[in-house]
Enzyme design. Structure first.
Site, PDB file in Angstrom:
ATOM      1  N   GLY A   1     -31.453  42.675  64.089  1.00  0.00           N
ATOM      2  CA  GLY A   1     -30.063  42.525  63.676  1.00  0.00           C
ATOM      3  C   GLY A   1     -29.321  41.564  64.585  1.00  0.00           C
ATOM      4  O   GLY A   1     -29.928  40.721  65.250  1.00  0.00           O
ATOM      5  N   CYS A   2     -28.025  41.676  64.616  1.00  0.00           N
ATOM      6  CA  CYS A   2     -27.193  40.802  65.451  1.00  0.00           C
ATOM      7  C   CYS A   2     -27.654  40.843  66.899  1.00  0.00           C
ATOM      8  O   CYS A   2     -27.788  41.913  67.487  1.00  0.00           O
ATOM      9  CB  CYS A   2     -25.730  41.235  65.348  1.00  0.00           C
ATOM     10  SG  CYS A   2     -24.643  40.371  66.495  1.00  0.00           S
TER      11      CYS A   2
END
Length: 235
Positions: A57-58
């Site tokens: 993810g981020c």
């Protein structure tokens, strides 16, 4: 798709657009954390340093957790899986470059094992059952992936995924990709992405999605938690 609107113009735009996106985005569930066993398969490494590139993810939150991990000497946000020419924030956001937002984690295996790094990764860093997304962010650039640097790293990760799937500790099967780092090299992200969670703790995205990761880590792995993060800016 929240962060997909942020791939332009650098830090001021990122901060402003993120604040607007937080206001317009529907509520998402609280950050997940999973209580999981350590890997049964141990890695053999007598070296003083080891590196693995992890995507989940981020990269702001992934980096933040590992910066608070004892034994980690460096955690750098960047891109892996695509070409050098497209390793830029404004290009990666298209989802068409092959890159994943990633973090290069360098650690001392005498202080924290590769197995422990993976346990933290699968437990509090992200939800490994999410395909091409994490929380509000979607696209292949947010995929779950381990970019391994040796056959040994691949073996331990594959064994651990099989172990966790067999134990049914998640509501679905793990979708984490195992990919060799070379020739898909790691490229460090722009300076304004480094140490982002530490430098911007009140920013909406960080407060809502990344600070809970750090708190989950502190609560679930107290003996591996360090209060003072190891920062890129201090190197």
């Amino acid at each position: 798709m929240m962060k997909n609107t942020l791939y332009k113009y650098g830090l001021p735009f990122v901060l402003a657009a993120s604040a607007l996106a937080m206001q317009a985005t529907p509520a998402f569930a609280a950050e997940s954390a999973f209580k999981i066993p350590p890997p049964k398969s141990a890695s053999a490494n007598n070296a003083s340093t080891e590196t693995v590139v992890l995507a989940g993810g981020c990269f702001w939150g992934v980096q933040a957790v590992f910066q608070h991990t004892l034994g980690v000497t460096s955690a750098v946000s960047g891109y892996a899986g695509g070409a050098k020419e497209t390793a830029r924030y404004d290009r990666v956001g298209s989802g068409s470059t092959g890159h994943a937002e990633s973090v290069k984690v360098t650690f001392d295996p005498r202080k924290v094992s590769y197995g422990k790094i993976l346990q933290i990764y699968f437990s509090v860093v992200h939800d490994p059952t999410q395909l091409n997304r994490q929380g509000p962010d979607s696209g292949t650039q947010y995929r779950s992936a381990i970019f391994y640097q040796s056959d040994e790293q691949k073996r331990v990760a594959a064994d651990y995924i099989a172990q966790l799937d067999a134990a049914k500790v998640y509501p679905a099967r793990i979708v984490t990709q195992l990919t060799p780092l070379a020739p898909a090299a790691f490229y460090a992200a722009e300076d304004y992405h480094q140490d982002f969670a530490t430098l911007h703790p009140t920013q909406g995205y960080i407060a809502r999605f990344d600070l809970p990761k750090i708190e989950n880590f502190k609560q679930m792995f107290p003996s591996d938690y360090r209060a003072a993060p190891v920062l890129v800016s201090s190197k």
